[in-house]
Design a protein around this motif. Structure first.
Motif, PDB file in Angstrom:
ATOM      1  N   MET A   1       0.844  -1.190   0.000  1.00  0.00           N
ATOM      2  CA  MET A   1       0.000   0.000   0.000  1.00  0.00           C
ATOM      3  C   MET A   1       0.889   1.253   0.000  1.00  0.00           C
ATOM      4  SD  MET A   1      -2.562   1.325   3.025  1.00  0.00           S
ATOM      5  CE  MET A   1      -3.080  -0.306   3.463  1.00  0.00           C
ATOM      6  N   ASN A   2       0.668   2.135  -0.982  1.00  0.00           N
ATOM      7  CA  ASN A   2       1.428   3.386  -1.026  1.00  0.00           C
ATOM      8  C   ASN A   2       0.628   4.495  -0.350  1.00  0.00           C
ATOM      9  OD1 ASN A   2       3.355   2.058  -2.431  1.00  0.00           O
ATOM     10  ND2 ASN A   2       2.876   2.966  -4.422  1.00  0.00           N
ATOM     11  N   ILE A   3       1.256   5.163   0.617  1.00  0.00           N
ATOM     12  CA  ILE A   3       0.526   6.127   1.443  1.00  0.00           C
ATOM     13  C   ILE A   3       1.212   7.498   1.394  1.00  0.00           C
ATOM     14  CG2 ILE A   3      -0.371   6.576   3.772  1.00  0.00           C
ATOM     15  CD1 ILE A   3       0.070   3.630   4.426  1.00  0.00           C
ATOM     16  N   ALA A   4       0.397   8.547   1.199  1.00  0.00           N
ATOM     17  CA  ALA A   4       0.889   9.922   1.338  1.00  0.00           C
ATOM     18  C   ALA A   4       0.421  10.421   2.699  1.00  0.00           C
ATOM     19  CB  ALA A   4       0.307  10.799   0.236  1.00  0.00           C
ATOM     20  N   ILE A   5       1.332  10.986   3.490  1.00  0.00           N
ATOM     21  CA  ILE A   5       0.922  11.500   4.809  1.00  0.00           C
ATOM     22  C   ILE A   5       1.122  13.008   4.844  1.00  0.00           C
ATOM     23  CG2 ILE A   5       1.185  11.325   7.314  1.00  0.00           C
ATOM     24  CD1 ILE A   5       2.350   8.551   6.953  1.00  0.00           C
ATOM     25  N   LEU A   6       0.011  13.717   4.839  1.00  0.00           N
ATOM     26  CA  LEU A   6       0.058  15.179   4.938  1.00  0.00           C
ATOM     27  C   LEU A   6      -0.119  15.556   6.405  1.00  0.00           C
ATOM     28  CD1 LEU A   6      -2.198  16.095   1.876  1.00  0.00           C
ATOM     29  CD2 LEU A   6       0.273  15.688   1.952  1.00  0.00           C
ATOM     30  N   GLY A   7       0.810  16.348   6.920  1.00  0.00           N
ATOM     31  CA  GLY A   7       0.789  16.665   8.353  1.00  0.00           C
ATOM     32  C   GLY A   7       1.504  15.587   9.149  1.00  0.00           C
ATOM     33  N   ALA A   8       2.595  15.065   8.554  1.00  0.00           N
ATOM     34  CA  ALA A   8       3.293  13.910   9.154  1.00  0.00           C
ATOM     35  C   ALA A   8       3.937  14.232  10.500  1.00  0.00           C
ATOM     36  CB  ALA A   8       4.366  13.408   8.182  1.00  0.00           C
ATOM     37  N   THR A   9       4.247  15.509  10.736  1.00  0.00           N
ATOM     38  CA  THR A   9       4.966  15.877  11.961  1.00  0.00           C
ATOM     39  C   THR A   9       4.035  16.166  13.142  1.00  0.00           C
ATOM     40  OG1 THR A   9       4.981  18.109  11.056  1.00  0.00           O
ATOM     41  CG2 THR A   9       7.000  16.835  10.807  1.00  0.00           C
ATOM     42  N   GLY A  10       2.717  16.080  12.918  1.00  0.00           N
ATOM     43  CA  GLY A  10       1.765  16.389  13.995  1.00  0.00           C
ATOM     44  C   GLY A  10       1.409  15.161  14.814  1.00  0.00           C
ATOM     45  N   SER A  11       0.449  15.359  15.702  1.00  0.00           N
ATOM     46  CA  SER A  11       0.029  14.273  16.599  1.00  0.00           C
ATOM     47  C   SER A  11      -0.518  13.080  15.805  1.00  0.00           C
ATOM     48  CB  SER A  11      -1.022  14.839  17.572  1.00  0.00           C
ATOM     49  OG  SER A  11      -1.771  13.832  18.146  1.00  0.00           O
ATOM     50  N   ILE A  12      -1.448  13.326  14.896  1.00  0.00           N
ATOM     51  CA  ILE A  12      -2.005  12.222  14.091  1.00  0.00           C
ATOM     52  C   ILE A  12      -0.950  11.702  13.117  1.00  0.00           C
ATOM     53  CG2 ILE A  12      -3.691  11.649  12.266  1.00  0.00           C
ATOM     54  CD1 ILE A  12      -4.991  11.782  14.990  1.00  0.00           C
ATOM     55  N   GLY A  13      -0.185  12.630  12.504  1.00  0.00           N
ATOM     56  CA  GLY A  13       0.835  12.220  11.536  1.00  0.00           C
ATOM     57  C   GLY A  13       1.826  11.249  12.162  1.00  0.00           C
ATOM     58  N   LEU A  14       2.343  11.591  13.335  1.00  0.00           N
ATOM     59  CA  LEU A  14       3.350  10.732  13.972  1.00  0.00           C
ATOM     60  C   LEU A  14       2.749   9.403  14.442  1.00  0.00           C
ATOM     61  CD1 LEU A  14       5.400  13.449  15.894  1.00  0.00           C
ATOM     62  CD2 LEU A  14       6.163  12.117  13.905  1.00  0.00           C
ATOM     63  N   GLN A  15       1.481   9.453  14.869  1.00  0.00           N
ATOM     64  CA  GLN A  15       0.831   8.190  15.268  1.00  0.00           C
ATOM     65  C   GLN A  15       0.522   7.323  14.042  1.00  0.00           C
ATOM     66  OE1 GLN A  15      -1.843   8.484  18.957  1.00  0.00           O
ATOM     67  NE2 GLN A  15      -1.877  10.546  18.141  1.00  0.00           N
ATOM     68  N   THR A  16       0.302   7.985  12.900  1.00  0.00           N
ATOM     69  CA  THR A  16       0.113   7.223  11.653  1.00  0.00           C
ATOM     70  C   THR A  16       1.416   6.509  11.307  1.00  0.00           C
ATOM     71  OG1 THR A  16      -1.477   8.865  10.870  1.00  0.00           O
ATOM     72  CG2 THR A  16      -0.531   7.406   9.197  1.00  0.00           C
ATOM     73  N   ILE A  17       2.516   7.252  11.415  1.00  0.00           N
ATOM     74  CA  ILE A  17       3.833   6.663  11.131  1.00  0.00           C
ATOM     75  C   ILE A  17       4.070   5.466  12.045  1.00  0.00           C
ATOM     76  CG2 ILE A  17       6.341   7.083  11.263  1.00  0.00           C
ATOM     77  CD1 ILE A  17       5.407   8.968   9.183  1.00  0.00           C
ATOM     78  N   ASP A  18       3.758   5.652  13.323  1.00  0.00           N
ATOM     79  CA  ASP A  18       3.980   4.588  14.305  1.00  0.00           C
ATOM     80  C   ASP A  18       3.142   3.351  13.952  1.00  0.00           C
ATOM     81  OD1 ASP A  18       4.868   3.369  16.596  1.00  0.00           O
ATOM     82  OD2 ASP A  18       3.281   4.203  17.846  1.00  0.00           O
ATOM     83  N   ALA A  19       1.867   3.581  13.634  1.00  0.00           N
ATOM     84  CA  ALA A  19       0.968   2.459  13.318  1.00  0.00           C
ATOM     85  C   ALA A  19       1.408   1.761  12.032  1.00  0.00           C
ATOM     86  CB  ALA A  19      -0.462   2.975  13.187  1.00  0.00           C
ATOM     87  N   VAL A  20       1.795   2.549  11.032  1.00  0.00           N
ATOM     88  CA  VAL A  20       2.215   1.968   9.746  1.00  0.00           C
ATOM     89  C   VAL A  20       3.500   1.170   9.935  1.00  0.00           C
ATOM     90  CG1 VAL A  20       3.170   2.593   7.479  1.00  0.00           C
ATOM     91  CG2 VAL A  20       1.071   3.691   8.282  1.00  0.00           C
TER      92      VAL A  20
END
Ligand code: NDP
Ligand code: MG
Length: 378
Positions: A1-20
């Motif tokens: 799965m290819n994912i674009a993360i907009l707002g990667a440095t924020g609270s949701i962005g960093l938790q997205t990174i962690d979950a991924v």
């Protein structure tokens, strides 16, 4: 799965990174964006080696390139953010931007045929009708990251619309629940930033303290689940264990529960209907204590009353409200105005603003232009 993360440095962005990173083994992150925090963005760029990165301006490019080794295309400005949302390799765009900045990238992702995992609720508050109709036209899947909306979506589980009696949207009540009005009036941004259950970005934490967050979520739910205002009930549930519920026409109620951990709704937004194996902490009913419920206090939290009014009225009013709220929250965070000034500003504007129907994006821009000129006189 290819994912674009907009707002990667924020609270949701960093938790997205962690979950991924920990749970989706075939994920490739093709786009990352940051705004002020280049120190948080740089290691992500080095780790995930995206095709494209977005930062606000040339100064940020200089700061970022000093900190990273990965050569990639770095874009700036609003057009750059739009290009990132439409980046060719991404299949899904996680919109974890905060505030009005999230709308244009959402629309760009829809136009480019990308599915969207949406945290940026302001997108739907500002232009829910346009966004949802464009998504329907292009057959785009918008999956909610907001925990309440994820809960509702999970409880709906493909049910027939005619079987739904109501949605029960739960609210924690925020840090000032149960406080006297005079004490709330004197509360500073520092007090408001101490949320009892969730660790989030500054804007949404203030929105949670004023209960505007629940008002924004009410409008978000109306658009996401095509429900009228009268079918959505807001109930304060301070423990944040039940993330929301759906009541069916036979009286049966489904609730989605769990510990407050945004990685769960983030993962589900990316992988649904598949469930992912996680090692996140589990809820233990024998240890979590009593679950309690109470009505929201609209007198002490007038922002929620204003948002309910905007939800009922519709047209361009929610866009104006969203603009004014974002502006007022920024002022409050800088200790320039007091807690109740946030609602006062919106109340005053609501008294004089002439609402229009939303037929195009231009109507939204005009409404935001009116709000901009309103606040410039304060
Ligand atoms: P944060 O403030 O923590 O993060 C916002 C992100 O957007 C950061 O990456 C920030 O960059 C970037 N950003 C800020 N302003 C701009 C701008 N003008 N243009 C482009 N990028 C910008 O917010 P949250 O993660 O808390 O919230 C994001 C969204 O998710 C909000 O809409 C919020 O309501 C929603 N949400 C959040 C939850 C949470 O638990 N945090 C829960 C449910 C919904 P930088 O940090 O580099 O400055
Ligand atoms: Mg929420």
């Amino acid at each position: 799965m290819n994912i674009a993360i907009l707002g990667a440095t924020g609270s949701i962005g960093l938790q997205t990174i962690d979950a991924v990173r920990s749970c989706i083994s075939d994920a490739k992150i093709t786009v990352l964006s940051g705004y002020k925090n280049m120190a948080a963005l740089a290691p992500l760029v080095d780790e995930f080696k995206p095709e494209m990165v977005w930062v606000p301006d040339d100064e940020a490019i200089t700061n970022l390139t000093e900190l990273t080794n990965h050569p990639c295309e770095i874009l700036t400005g609003e057009s750059g953010l739009i290009a990132c949302a439409a980046e060719s390799k991404a299949q899904v765009v996680v919109n974890a931007l905060v505030g009005r900045a999230g709308l244009a990238p959402t629309l760009a992702a829809i136009s480019a045929g990308k599915n969207i995992a949406l945290a940026n609720k302001e997108t739907l508050v500002t232009a829910g009708e346009l966004v949802m109709s464009r998504a329907r036209e292009k057959n785009i899947r918008i999956t909610p990251i907001d925990s309440e909306h994820s809960a509702i979506w999970q409880c709906l589980n493909g049910s027939q619309e005619r079987d739904i009696e109501k949605i029960i949207l739960t609210a924690s009540g925020g840090p000032f629940r149960g406080w006297r009005r005079e004490k709330i009036a004197a509360a500073t941004a520092k007090d408001a930033l101490r949320h009892p259950n969730w660790d989030m970005g500054a804007k949404i934490t203030i929105d949670s303290a004023t209960l505007m967050n629940k008002g924004l979520e009410l409008i978000e739910a109306m658009w996401l689940f095509a429900q009228p205002l009268e079918n959505i009930e807001i109930i304060v549930h301070p423990q944040s264990i039940i993330h929301s519920m759906v009541q069916y026409k036979d009286g049966s109620i489904l609730a989605q529960m769990g510990l407050p951990d945004m990685r769960l709704p983030i993962l589900y937004a990316l992988t649904a209907p598949k469930r992912t194996q996680t090692t996140f902490p589990r809820l233990d009913f024998l240890k979590c204590g009593a679950l309690t419920f109470e009505p929201p206090n609209l007198k002490n939290f007038p922002c929620l009353a204003l948002a309910i009014h905007a939800a009922k009225t519709g047209g361009t009013l929610p866009a104006v409200m969203n603009y004014l709220n974002e502006w007022a929250v920024a002022q409050y965070l800088h200790n320039k105005i007091s807690f109740y000034d946030i609602s006062e500003i919106m109340d005053k504007a609501f008294g004089i603003y002439k609402i229009k129907p939303v037929t195009s994006l231009a109507d939204i821009h005009e409404a935001e232009g009116w709000a901009e000129s309103f606040v410039s006189k304060i």
